[in-house]
Design an enzyme around this catalytic site. Structure first.
Site, PDB file in Angstrom:
ATOM      1  N   TYR A  98       0.829  -1.202   0.000  1.00 22.05           N
ATOM      2  CA  TYR A  98       0.000   0.000   0.000  1.00 22.05           C
ATOM      3  C   TYR A  98       0.864   1.254   0.000  1.00 22.05           C
ATOM      4  O   TYR A  98       1.796   1.402   0.789  1.00 22.05           O
ATOM      5  CB  TYR A  98      -0.924   0.036   1.225  1.00 22.05           C
ATOM      6  N   GLY A 156      -6.596   4.947  -0.543  1.00 19.76           N
ATOM      7  CA  GLY A 156      -7.941   5.028  -0.005  1.00 19.76           C
ATOM      8  C   GLY A 156      -8.801   3.876  -0.482  1.00 19.76           C
ATOM      9  O   GLY A 156      -8.437   2.700  -0.386  1.00 19.76           O
TER      10      GLY A 156
END
Length: 574
Positions: free
Chosen positions: A94, A101
């Site tokens: 990530y 998001g």
């Protein structure tokens, strides 16, 4: 301080009400700034240890220079290597090789990752509304830089050096009033800063060594010069625009830096205002022929709140030896002087209890700020053992709550001050003073409308005391389904501090006028404050244009001259 007072635009007058020469105005302004800045550093070294509130104020408000210590740059290089290794991993990570998001599950190929970072910053630089004050933006820049140099973000050393270079060159990105929900941090405000570091968007350039102008309130614009394209400002300063690498977009926008910066500025300003509030209360107790008996150390000590003890000690010191206080004392059965006014109104008698509660609330806020200044906030972060982990530390709740607490405390402090001001103007409660302190009541209105002004401000502060932190609005397709609204809390607190400043100034202005109408002399501390006020505002007389006089005393409160004058006469005050 968050106040609209600007000595450069308000004509200065001497004690007789005459306009001061232009060179004298400039000299007074320089001395005003020197007094504000005397206890703050001129240079701040960032080595990864926590910044202090004073360091934040020095850089944000007064343009102190910054330097990144070589150990911090080395630490950043080590953690950057961790990110570089992950960037080449076939497993998605990530913020390094994924979207953000609600789009975090999409894996981004290597050749698209530079565009990923650029798109992230551009899309998040979506603020709207008036331009935020320069000192707030500089605080935000500094605090994001302070997190970068901890090494926990995985950003490259050059990224931190670019931010330091912008601060030192006085390059202040345009940040807008609206755009932050306080989670994941102050996204839009931080994105506008990152955009400028990339050479896009607009900035203002503040001259080095000049106060950045704490002249704004929520919705105001500080004009530190014309708007300049960021690319041109960077080129003029010899700074290369950033080209962001993997993870750096997130590292530059995930943080509570905006709300924390405004909290630091408010803490600094409220500490001075709390001393000034005690000085104002002492002026009012004395000029209203009140009693200092309730401030006795043994009485106050029966309720051992530290703030209450500090405020009561200030009041005792400020009122000690007052001929005016002695004039209405009687001798008790043992022949000792005792004040017969044992039941003063709460706004006089309970001043230490209310002022002290505000002090304790401020101390709590300072504790939270200290913890936040010691934090490294990003998502994901690089841990000390080399892991890259997602977390929720960017949520602004701890800061948002104390921002709301301080707005409540500021409103109540101002409310008590306004009640003391009002007592001076009512012949039924002012102990023999003329109606509205007017020279010829009926022909003259005296300070009647000054109290209206204070009352109007207090009413506004009560509205601003409504908490922002309870009003969560979900965002990002319900991924960010609970937010802090800390930025909004910080914006309204700035206006609250401004309003409190003005209410206290009106009390000081009114109380010193009342002292002039008493026959006996005041105490040493209150007398010194009276003299400082009289240096810029004439004494009692027929009605005059009152707004400039209020502004002059606002300047004395803002610059610390009211508190300093009292302390200069009686010794250090809390």
């Amino acid at each position: 301080m968050s106040t609209l007072h600007d000595a450069a635009t308000t004509p200065a007058t001497g004690a007789a009400g005459t306009r001061l020469p232009q060179d004298q105005q400039h000299q007074d302004q320089d001395q005003h700034q020197d007094r504000q800045n005397s206890d703050l550093p001129g240079h701040v070294v960032l080595d990864g240890t926590p910044l202090t509130v004073e360091q934040v104020v020095a850089v944000a408000r007064y343009g102190a220079s910054v330097e990144i210590h070589e150990t911090a740059l080395a630490r950043m290089a080590r953690t950057r290597a961790v990110i570089d290794d992950l960037a080449h991993d076939t497993v998605p990570h990530y913020g390094v090789s994924t979207g953000f998001g609600a789009l975090a599950r999409r894996h981004i190929p290597t050749e698209m990752r530079a565009q990923l970072q650029l798109s992230l910053v551009r899309s998040h630089a979506a603020g709207s509304g008036a331009h935020v004050e320069t000192e707030v933006v500089r605080a935000l820049q500094l605090l994001r830089l302070a997190t970068l140099v901890t090494g926990h973000t995985g950003a490259r050393p050059v990224t931190a050096q670019t931010y330091a270079g912008m601060l030192n060159a006085g390059i202040t990105p345009v940040v807008h009033e609206y755009g932050s929900l306080g989670c994941s941090g102050d996204l839009a405000p931080l994105a506008h800063v990152a955009l400028a570091a990339m050479g896009e968007g607009q900035v203002r350039v503040v001259r080095a060594g000049v106060s950045t102008g704490s002249t704004g309130h929520t919705g105001s614009t500080v004009d530190d010069g014309a708007l300049v394209d960021a690319a041109q400002a960077l080129a003029d300063a010899g700074i290369e625009p950033l080209v962001l690498a993997e993870k750096e977009g997130l590292a530059l926008i995930n943080g509570t830096d905006g709300m924390l910066g405004m909290l630091c500025l408010a803490i600094h300003d409220l500490r001075r205002l709390l001393t000034t509030a005690d000085v104002a209360a002492a002026l009012s107790v004395e000029a209203l022929l009140g009693s200092d008996a309730p401030f006795a150390e043994d009485l106050v000590g029966m309720r051992p709140h530290p703030g209450q003890a500090a405020s009561a000690a200030n009041l005792r010191r400020l009122l000690a030896g007052s001929p005016l206080m002695a004039s209405h004392r009687e001798l008790d059965d043992a022949g000792n002087p005792a004040c017969t006014r044992v039941q003063d109104a709460y706004s006089l008698r309970c001043a230490p209890q209310v002022h002290g509660a505000v002090r304790d609330t401020l101390d709590h806020a300072a504790t939270v700020a200290g913890r936040e200044l010691a934090s490294a906030i990003d998502n994901p972060v690089v841990t000390t053992d080399g892991r890259v982990e997602s977390n929720g530390n960017f949520h602004g709740a701890p800061v948002a709550y104390v921002l709301d607490f301080l707005a409540i405390a500021a409103a109540d402090l101002a409310s008590m001050s306004e009640r003391r001001t009002d007592r001076f103007l009512d012949v039924a409660r002012s102990e023999g003073l003329p109606a509205f302190l007017a020279a010829d009541p009926g022909v003259d209105s005296g300070h009647m409308i000054a109290q209206y002004t204070a009352a109007g401000i207090v009413s506004e502060l009560k509205r601003l005391a409504t908490p922002a932190s309870v009003d969560s609005i979900p965002s990002s397709a319900m991924q960010e389904d609970h937010v802090s609204m800390g930025w909004s809390g910080a914006r309204k607190l700035r206006r609250s501090v401004d309003g409190l400043t003005r209410v206290l100034a009106i009390e000081v202005l009114t109380a010193t006028r009342a002292l002039d109408l008493r026959e006996e002399a005041p105490a040493a501390g209150t007398g010194a404050v009276h003299d400082v006020v009289r240096a810029v505002v004439p004494g009692p007389g027929p009605d005059r244009y009152l707004a400039p006089e209020i502004e002059h005393v606002v300047g004395l409160v803002t610059g610390g001259q009211v508190a300093a004058a009292a302390a200069g006469a009686v010794g250090q005050l809390h």
